[in-house]
Design an enzyme around this catalytic site. Structure first.
Site, mmCIF file in Angstrom:
data_model
loop_
_atom_site.group_PDB
_atom_site.id
_atom_site.type_symbol
_atom_site.label_atom_id
_atom_site.label_comp_id
_atom_site.label_asym_id
_atom_site.label_seq_id
_atom_site.Cartn_x
_atom_site.Cartn_y
_atom_site.Cartn_z
ATOM 1 N N ASN A 9 -0.754 -1.317 -6.972
ATOM 2 C CA ASN A 9 -1.815 -2.317 -7.129
ATOM 3 C C ASN A 9 -3.135 -1.583 -6.901
ATOM 4 O O ASN A 9 -3.486 -1.282 -5.764
ATOM 5 C CB ASN A 9 -1.619 -3.436 -6.085
ATOM 6 C CG ASN A 9 -2.774 -4.420 -6.083
ATOM 7 O OD1 ASN A 9 -3.577 -4.466 -7.011
ATOM 8 N ND2 ASN A 9 -2.861 -5.221 -5.025
ATOM 9 N N TRP A 10 -3.805 -1.286 -8.006
ATOM 10 C CA TRP A 10 -5.047 -0.504 -7.886
ATOM 11 C C TRP A 10 -6.189 -1.329 -7.300
ATOM 12 O O TRP A 10 -7.212 -0.777 -6.932
ATOM 13 C CB TRP A 10 -5.472 0.034 -9.262
ATOM 14 C CG TRP A 10 -4.580 1.087 -9.834
ATOM 15 C CD1 TRP A 10 -3.435 1.611 -9.285
ATOM 16 C CD2 TRP A 10 -4.765 1.770 -11.090
ATOM 17 N NE1 TRP A 10 -2.903 2.556 -10.123
ATOM 18 C CE2 TRP A 10 -3.697 2.684 -11.238
ATOM 19 C CE3 TRP A 10 -5.713 1.696 -12.103
ATOM 20 C CZ2 TRP A 10 -3.562 3.507 -12.351
ATOM 21 C CZ3 TRP A 10 -5.595 2.511 -13.224
ATOM 22 C CH2 TRP A 10 -4.529 3.415 -13.342
ATOM 23 N N LYS A 11 -6.045 -2.636 -7.280
ATOM 24 C CA LYS A 11 -7.123 -3.533 -6.821
ATOM 25 C C LYS A 11 -8.397 -3.265 -7.633
ATOM 26 O O LYS A 11 -8.302 -2.975 -8.818
ATOM 27 C CB LYS A 11 -7.357 -3.378 -5.315
ATOM 28 C CG LYS A 11 -6.064 -3.422 -4.511
ATOM 29 C CD LYS A 11 -6.317 -3.622 -3.053
ATOM 30 C CE LYS A 11 -5.006 -3.519 -2.300
ATOM 31 N NZ LYS A 11 -5.108 -4.005 -0.927
ATOM 32 N N HIS A 94 -1.752 -12.648 -4.515
ATOM 33 C CA HIS A 94 -2.086 -11.608 -3.536
ATOM 34 C C HIS A 94 -2.961 -12.226 -2.440
ATOM 35 O O HIS A 94 -3.801 -13.071 -2.712
ATOM 36 C CB HIS A 94 -2.812 -10.445 -4.227
ATOM 37 C CG HIS A 94 -2.905 -9.248 -3.347
ATOM 38 N ND1 HIS A 94 -3.839 -9.141 -2.335
ATOM 39 C CD2 HIS A 94 -2.161 -8.113 -3.290
ATOM 40 C CE1 HIS A 94 -3.655 -7.990 -1.710
ATOM 41 N NE2 HIS A 94 -2.646 -7.350 -2.264
ATOM 42 N N GLU A 96 -5.472 -11.201 -0.932
ATOM 43 C CA GLU A 96 -6.924 -11.078 -1.130
ATOM 44 C C GLU A 96 -7.430 -12.168 -2.053
ATOM 45 O O GLU A 96 -8.533 -12.690 -1.883
ATOM 46 C CB GLU A 96 -7.250 -9.673 -1.680
ATOM 47 C CG GLU A 96 -7.057 -8.609 -0.593
ATOM 48 C CD GLU A 96 -6.687 -7.237 -1.092
ATOM 49 O OE1 GLU A 96 -6.829 -6.951 -2.296
ATOM 50 O OE2 GLU A 96 -6.225 -6.422 -0.258
ATOM 51 N N GLU A 166 4.271 -9.435 1.750
ATOM 52 C CA GLU A 166 3.188 -8.573 2.226
ATOM 53 C C GLU A 166 2.545 -9.193 3.457
ATOM 54 O O GLU A 166 1.698 -10.097 3.328
ATOM 55 C CB GLU A 166 2.124 -8.430 1.137
ATOM 56 C CG GLU A 166 2.621 -7.816 -0.147
ATOM 57 C CD GLU A 166 1.485 -7.152 -0.904
ATOM 58 O OE1 GLU A 166 1.588 -5.952 -1.134
ATOM 59 O OE2 GLU A 166 0.497 -7.829 -1.224
ATOM 60 N N GLY A 172 -3.646 -2.535 3.971
ATOM 61 C CA GLY A 172 -4.823 -1.681 4.074
ATOM 62 C C GLY A 172 -5.218 -1.351 5.505
ATOM 63 O O GLY A 172 -6.300 -0.828 5.756
ATOM 64 N N SER A 212 0.590 -1.129 3.730
ATOM 65 C CA SER A 212 0.509 0.244 4.254
ATOM 66 C C SER A 212 1.809 1.023 4.065
ATOM 67 O O SER A 212 2.193 1.841 4.913
ATOM 68 C CB SER A 212 0.079 0.237 5.733
ATOM 69 O OG SER A 212 -1.211 -0.326 5.850
ATOM 70 N N GLY A 233 -0.666 -0.473 -2.379
ATOM 71 C CA GLY A 233 -2.102 -0.507 -2.646
ATOM 72 C C GLY A 233 -2.694 0.886 -2.573
ATOM 73 O O GLY A 233 -2.625 1.668 -3.526
ATOM 74 N N GLY A 234 -3.259 1.222 -1.413
ATOM 75 C CA GLY A 234 -3.978 2.500 -1.242
ATOM 76 C C GLY A 234 -3.223 3.716 -1.759
ATOM 77 O O GLY A 234 -3.799 4.570 -2.449
HETATM 78 C C1 PEP Z 1 -1.519 -4.464 -1.390
HETATM 79 O O1 PEP Z 1 -2.694 -4.742 -1.432
HETATM 80 O O2 PEP Z 1 -0.718 -5.056 -2.134
HETATM 81 C C2 PEP Z 1 -1.095 -3.438 -0.448
HETATM 82 C C3 PEP Z 1 0.158 -3.398 -0.086
HETATM 83 O O3 PEP Z 1 -2.060 -2.596 0.026
HETATM 84 P P1 PEP Z 1 -1.858 -1.301 0.967
HETATM 85 O O4 PEP Z 1 -0.663 -0.566 0.461
HETATM 86 O O5 PEP Z 1 -3.126 -0.514 0.809
HETATM 87 O O6 PEP Z 1 -1.662 -1.815 2.353
#
Ligand code: PEP
Length: 249
Positions: A9-11, A94, A96, A166, A172, A212, A233-234
């Protein structure tokens, strides 16, 4: 048998040129994975990246779609438009989007239905915030999220969606759920699916962990019977890091 999946997920990261460069690098290094690989990109990348990856093993997902079919909704992107880019998946719900864009259970219910009506497979995210975990309410939170937005689906349609657990406190933050914490709630979620749709649908349901997840902790998480991969994500923003998570399978 259910699929194992690693989805990025590049966001809101990467301009078009940077996104094309990352997708090109991934195409070169991901050739024979032991799981399905998906990258979720901003809308502006979808058409170009789908074309670029069309002969590769990597599939493409949007990160959102509109809750309306078409018309006077300035700035929105419909599920039909997403589908026309070549994308196969659509991340929905998501945390966010729930937190910053007011996406309610009802709005998400519409989005899921429109995605499915346009032959997109939703990756539907659920999970509790820190205060809810501290109060021991994580099970009731994920149950309400499922009941509010996806348990209205027929068994056939539910069979097309991927779930992503999640915990918001892990997204994050560098705070990952332990494999035991994740397995416990994944098993609970699979149990809810079994109660609603029966054991076969539950057995076939892919449930990803997100929060994470990285090259160091992925193998420990994925080793659990109810954790079928990750939403990343990251660590999906660098080809080598993402590849290392894929290689955890
Ligand atoms: C996400 O936003 O779906 C996610 C899991 O982010 P991260 O891996 O950065 O915690």
């Amino acid at each position: 048998m259910r699929k194992n999946i690693v989805a990025g997920n590049w966001k809101m990261n990467k301009n078009l040129q940077e996104g094309v460069a990352l997708a090109t690098e991934l195409k070169e290094i991901v050739s024979n994975p032991n799981c399905e690989v998906i990258i979720g990109t901003p809308f502006i990348h979808l058409a170009t990246v789908s074309e670029l990856l069309k002969d590769s093993v990597i599939k493409v997902s949007a990160e959102n779609c509109a809750d309306k079919v078409s018309g006077a909704y300035t700035g929105e992107v419909s599920a039909e438009m997403v589908k026309s880019t070549g994308a196969e998946y659509c991340i929905l719900g998501h945390s966010e989007r729930r937190a910053y864009y007011g996406e309610t259970y009802e709005i998400l219910k519409e989005k899921v239905q429109l995605a499915l009506a346009n032959d997109l497979k939703p990756i539907f995210c659920i999970g509790e915030v820190k205060e809810e975990r501290e109060a021991g309410k994580q099970n009731e939170v994920v149950k309400a999220q499922l009941e509010g937005s996806v348990f209205n689906l027929s068994a056939e349609d539910f069979g097309k969606i991927v779930l992503a657990y999640e915990p918001v406190w892990a997204i994050g933050t560098g705070l990952t759920a332990t494999p035991e914490q994740a397995q416990e709630i994944h098993a609970y979620i699979r149990g809810l699916v079994a109660e609603k749709y029966g054991n076969e649908v539950a057995d076939n349901c892919t449930i990803l962990y997100g929060g994470s997840c990285n090259a160091k902790n992925a193998a420990g998480l994925f080793a659990n019977p109810d954790i079928d991969g990750g939403l990343i994500g990251g660590a999906s923003l660098k080809a080598e890091d993402f590849k290392a998570i894929i290689d955890a399978f």
